[in-house]
Structures are given as C-alpha cells and as structure tokens.
Design a protein around this motif. Structure first.
Motif, mmCIF file in Angstrom:
data_model
loop_
_atom_site.group_PDB
_atom_site.id
_atom_site.type_symbol
_atom_site.label_atom_id
_atom_site.label_comp_id
_atom_site.label_asym_id
_atom_site.label_seq_id
_atom_site.Cartn_x
_atom_site.Cartn_y
_atom_site.Cartn_z
ATOM 1 N N VAL A 83 0.839 -1.282 -0.084
ATOM 2 C CA VAL A 83 0.037 -0.155 0.078
ATOM 3 C C VAL A 83 0.951 1.370 0.046
ATOM 4 O O VAL A 83 0.645 1.976 -0.895
ATOM 5 C CB VAL A 83 -0.949 -0.172 1.222
ATOM 6 N N PRO A 84 1.928 1.308 0.787
ATOM 7 C CA PRO A 84 2.532 2.580 0.827
ATOM 8 C C PRO A 84 3.429 2.874 -0.609
ATOM 9 O O PRO A 84 3.686 4.048 -0.888
ATOM 10 C CB PRO A 84 3.666 2.133 1.961
ATOM 11 N N ALA A 85 3.867 1.731 -1.246
ATOM 12 C CA ALA A 85 4.414 1.704 -2.612
ATOM 13 C C ALA A 85 3.365 2.371 -3.449
ATOM 14 O O ALA A 85 3.797 3.206 -4.441
ATOM 15 C CB ALA A 85 4.815 0.518 -2.880
ATOM 16 N N ALA A 86 2.026 1.863 -3.270
ATOM 17 C CA ALA A 86 1.101 2.570 -4.397
ATOM 18 C C ALA A 86 0.932 3.850 -4.179
ATOM 19 O O ALA A 86 0.560 4.670 -5.183
ATOM 20 C CB ALA A 86 -0.076 1.673 -4.074
ATOM 21 N N ALA A 87 1.008 3.993 -2.789
ATOM 22 C CA ALA A 87 0.670 5.645 -2.397
ATOM 23 C C ALA A 87 1.846 6.510 -3.074
ATOM 24 O O ALA A 87 1.551 7.552 -3.452
ATOM 25 C CB ALA A 87 0.499 5.800 -0.815
ATOM 26 N N ASN A 88 2.751 6.069 -2.560
ATOM 27 C CA ASN A 88 4.327 6.909 -3.218
ATOM 28 C C ASN A 88 3.995 7.098 -4.655
ATOM 29 O O ASN A 88 4.553 8.094 -5.259
ATOM 30 C CB ASN A 88 5.428 6.343 -2.762
#
Length: 315
Positions: free
Chosen positions: A255-260
């Motif tokens: 999820v953090p990678a998708a957000a970034n």
C-alpha cells in the motif's frame, strides 16, 4: 476441536453416521431424526479434532451432503470433555499443522471478492500512506499497512493456484488489480487536492525522507521480507491464528508503494513513481510465491502424515 452440524436426507443418514464413527478423532455424535425442515431431513452433529476435519469433510462431500443437505463448521473455543481429549490424542498429527482446505477456500473466496467495502479500505489505506510519505511519517505508513486489505485476495490467488481453481484465481487477480488501480487513481486526485490546500508539496516529496525513502528504492531486502511475510501470512490462515495477520500486514510495503507512486505521478516525478511501482510489484510477487510454496509444502507434509497414519493402522 471443530463442531460439525449436518442436515442429511433420511436415506443418507446411516451412511453419514457410519462415516463419522469410522473417523478417528470424531466424537460427541448426535442424531435428530426428522428435525430439519428446510431442507427436510435429519440433523446430525458431532465434534472432530481439527487434524481429522479435512478427511471427514471430504468424505461428506463424496456422499453429496453439500448438495443434498448442508455442512456447517465452526471452531470450538472451549471443550471440557474426556472424550474430546481422547479424540484429539487419537487423531493423526497436530491440529495446528492441519489445513482445512474447504474452510480455507471459503474464507479466501469471501476475502477475494471485489466489493465496495474492499475498494474503500484499500483506497483509504493508500490515502493514509500518501500522507505518510509526504510527511516522512513512519507511524502513518504502519497505520496504512494495517488498514490495507490486500492480503485477502493475494491469499485467495495462492489457494486457487494450489487447488487449481481458475475462477477463484481470476476473481482474486481482478480484486488485486482493480483495487490497487482505483486506490492509486483516487490518491492522485487526493494529492492534487492536498496540493491545492498547500498541505502537499513537490519539495516535500523530493526531500531525503530518511524514514520512508525505502518505498521507492526496491532492493533484495524488500523481496526477502515479502517472501517471509507471505509465508507467515499463509501459515496464520491455515492454522487459524488470525492475530499474526496484523504482523504480516505491517511487514510488506504494498500500500505505501502504491501511495508513493500515485503522489509522485501527480508531481510528474516519474522516476520515483516507477521505483515505487517496482517495489509494489516485487512485494506482490514475493507474497504470491511464498504463499503458494507454503501451501504446497503443507499439502505435501500432511499427505505424508496421513500415509504414515494409514500404514500404522493397517499394521
């Protein structure tokens, strides 16, 4: 221990009772003739050790009880019974090692369904992570990981591969792809809105960000952690230790990678967006690979255990 509640057609009740009586690890058998109304039939109940549950359910399905009647299964939190203790001792293997394939398939089928709730959770998690990457706040990143529901369809995809169920694999894949796609598109719009409110900025995204820069810098450690988390997550599902899933959720930066990637795309930082996308794909691959191999290993080891038990009983 597990509790089984069955509705059986009257002409199949004797076969069901014989199957339960032959099953090592089954006890507390009760039969209520004519008690069922919809569908009409008899109600048969019993308790069974977890390690014998998959064999018994398989036998019931062979008799067609899932089509002509009903099979309901629930976990027993407390059972004060010498018969239950004896049944667990007699059943082959250890309950924690047993895989209830029907239960696993049912659970992952539900978790793999593309629903409004699933999309809402993954979108909210991605937006929380977006705030975390801009603020370089590790606490928000961990919170977003815990909120994200993506392990459900990933586990469903692994289960479908091992059980060779193409429809479940497709359902899970659609949930993964559509869920992340919607979440990232919405987060791009969220980033534009936050920028207009002077809460996000390109400078914040370009800064060193020592707490969160790993999100767009994939390396072998990312893959190793994803593999370990995938194995732990699948073990937590098959052993009914759901509490471990929280640890799995905060171990992998999907999820953090998708957000970034979404925030970087909104600021035309394509290099950072691509690095985050690589991180996302690497983590998804690691989880799927580890989850599938874990299930295959469990299937192999449990089959060997059942073979040893069958040979010892014959001897």
């Amino acid at each position: 221990m597990l509790h089984l509640r069955l509705i059986t057609p009257a002409d199949k009740t004797d076969d069901v009772v014989r199957l339960i009586e032959r099953t090592v690890g089954a006890t507390h058998l009760a039969v209520m003739p004519g008690a069922a109304r919809n569908p009409a039939g008899d109600v048969v109940m019993c308790d069974v050790a977890r390690e014998a549950g998959d064999t018994l359910i398989g036998g019931l399905r062979t008799l067609g009880i899932d089509k002509s009647g009903s099979i309901a299964l629930e976990n027993i939190d407390l059972s004060l019974s010498l018969r239950a203790d004896r049944a667990e001792d007699e059943a082959p293997g250890e309950g924690a090692d047993a895989v209830l394939w029907e239960q696993l398939s049912d659970a992952t089928h539900e978790e793999s369904t593309l629903s409004i709730t699933y999309v809402a959770f993954i979108t909210l998690a991605t937006m929380i992570a977006a705030c975390g990457v801009v603020l370089d706040n590790a606490i928000l990143i961990v919170g977003a990981m815990a909120v994200g529901p993506e392990f459900g369809p990933l586990a469903g995809f692994c289960t479908a591969l091992v059980r060779r169920v193409p429809r479940l694999a497709l359902r899970s894949l659609i949930a993964i792809l559509v869920g992340f796609a919607v979440a990232m598109v919405v987060t791009v719009g969220f980033s534009y809105f936050m920028d207009a409110m002077n809460l996000f900025s390109d400078d914040a995204l370009k800064s060193e960000r020592p707490n969160t820069n790993f999100i767009y810098r994939p390396d072998w450690f990312s893959f190793v952690v994803a593999v370990l988390a995938g194995a732990a997550g699948m073990l937590s599902l098959t052993s009914a230790k759901s509490g471990a899933l929280v640890g799995v959720a905060i171990s992998v930066t999907t999820v953090p990678a998708a957000a970034n990637a979404a925030v970087a795309f909104s600021y035309n930082e394509y290099k950072q967006a691509w690095g985050s996308t690589e991180q996302l794909l690497l983590n998804l691959l690691g989880i799927v690979l580890a989850g599938t191999l874990t299930l295959l290993l469990q299937k192999f080891l449990w089959a060997k255990q059942r073979e040893r038990t069958a040979r010892s009983q014959l001897a």
